[in-house]
Structure formats: structure tokens, C-alpha cells
Design a protein around this motif. Structure first.
Motif, short mmCIF file in Angstrom:
data_model
loop_
_atom_site.label_atom_id
_atom_site.label_comp_id
_atom_site.label_asym_id
_atom_site.label_seq_id
_atom_site.Cartn_x
_atom_site.Cartn_y
_atom_site.Cartn_z
N ALA A 13 -2.12 -21.22 11.44
CA ALA A 13 -2.94 -19.86 11.11
C ALA A 13 -3.78 -20.15 9.86
O ALA A 13 -4.90 -19.80 9.57
CB ALA A 13 -2.02 -18.89 10.88
N SER A 20 -12.62 -20.43 9.51
CA SER A 20 -13.36 -19.08 9.52
C SER A 20 -13.97 -18.87 8.15
O SER A 20 -15.26 -18.25 8.24
CB SER A 20 -12.32 -17.73 9.52
N GLU A 53 -18.55 -11.37 11.52
CA GLU A 53 -17.43 -11.92 12.51
C GLU A 53 -16.50 -12.78 11.80
O GLU A 53 -15.39 -12.70 12.07
CB GLU A 53 -18.32 -12.29 13.67
N PHE A 56 -13.90 -11.18 9.21
CA PHE A 56 -13.08 -10.34 10.31
C PHE A 56 -12.10 -11.19 10.86
O PHE A 56 -10.88 -11.12 10.82
CB PHE A 56 -13.79 -9.32 11.33
N SER A 57 -12.48 -12.43 11.27
CA SER A 57 -11.53 -13.52 12.04
C SER A 57 -10.58 -14.16 10.71
O SER A 57 -9.52 -14.47 11.15
CB SER A 57 -12.47 -14.59 12.65
N ARG A 58 -11.24 -14.23 9.65
CA ARG A 58 -10.30 -14.68 8.65
C ARG A 58 -9.28 -13.62 8.15
O ARG A 58 -8.29 -14.21 8.09
CB ARG A 58 -11.24 -14.96 7.27
N ILE A 59 -9.48 -12.30 8.18
CA ILE A 59 -8.72 -11.37 7.82
C ILE A 59 -7.50 -11.34 8.83
O ILE A 59 -6.29 -11.12 8.66
CB ILE A 59 -9.34 -10.19 7.75
N LYS A 60 -7.99 -11.52 10.21
CA LYS A 60 -6.90 -11.47 11.20
C LYS A 60 -5.94 -12.55 10.98
O LYS A 60 -4.63 -12.49 11.22
CB LYS A 60 -7.56 -11.56 12.54
N PHE A 61 -6.49 -13.98 10.69
CA PHE A 61 -5.46 -14.91 10.81
C PHE A 61 -4.64 -15.04 9.40
O PHE A 61 -3.56 -15.36 9.32
CB PHE A 61 -6.28 -16.31 10.77
N GLN A 62 -5.07 -14.45 8.46
CA GLN A 62 -4.32 -14.29 7.23
C GLN A 62 -3.30 -13.16 7.48
O GLN A 62 -1.97 -13.42 6.93
CB GLN A 62 -5.30 -13.83 6.10
N ALA A 63 -3.50 -12.10 8.15
CA ALA A 63 -2.54 -11.07 8.43
C ALA A 63 -1.53 -11.86 9.32
O ALA A 63 -0.37 -11.67 9.30
CB ALA A 63 -3.21 -9.76 9.07
N LEU A 64 -1.76 -12.81 10.49
CA LEU A 64 -1.04 -13.15 11.35
C LEU A 64 -0.20 -14.12 10.17
O LEU A 64 0.99 -14.39 10.37
CB LEU A 64 -1.83 -14.27 12.29
#
Length: 77
Positions: A13, A20, A53, A56-64
Motif C-alpha cells: 500500500a 500515485s 484521479e 484520489f488513488s493516493r487517498i485510497k491507498f493511504q486509507a488502506l
């Protein structure tokens, strides 16, 4: 889950976060050059959309990564 499974997920992640981020910065640099020549009333450019885009991808992977760290901490108790 075992820490032997969660730690590689965190590392993967984090790698995706960095990828990203780099892609988003590259899109930002290209969009700023293009913005100097374009009409601002024309709407967002392709590079600006790509930048959003990637953010948003970076935020998703940080949340994961944060969720996996929380699970790892909860499992270690």
C-alpha cells in the motif's frame, strides 16, 4: 490474520501511495505548463483530471494502509 500477511500488505500500500503521488506531481507539472496557453473557461484539462484521479488513488491507498495498521495493532493486543 497473521502479521506475516499484514506487513506485506502495508508495504505494498505504501508503494502504491508513492507511485500515485509521483504520477500526480507529474500531472500537476504538465497541467501548469498547459494552463498558461489554454483558455480558463474551457474547463479542466486532461492533465488536471489525471491529477485529481491520482490524488484520489493516493487517498485510497493511504486509507488502506491506515486500516491495516489499525488491524495489526488490534491483533497485537
Amino acid at each position: 490474520m497473521s502479521k506475516f500477511v499484514l506487513v506485506p500488505i502495508i508495504v505494498i500500500a505504501m508503494v502504491y501511495v508513492v507511485i500515485s503521488l509521483v504520477k500526480g506531481i507529474a500531472a500537476f507539472l504538465q497541467s501548469t505548463r498547459a494552463e498558461l496557453d489554454d483558455d480558463p473557461a474551457a474547463g479542466p484539462s486532461v492533465m488536471q483530471l489525471r491529477q485529481n484521479e491520482m490524488m484520489f488513488s493516493r487517498i485510497k491507498f493511504q486509507a488502506l494502509a491506515v486500516i491495516v495498521v489499525a488491524v495489526l495493532l488490534a491483533a497485537s493486543r
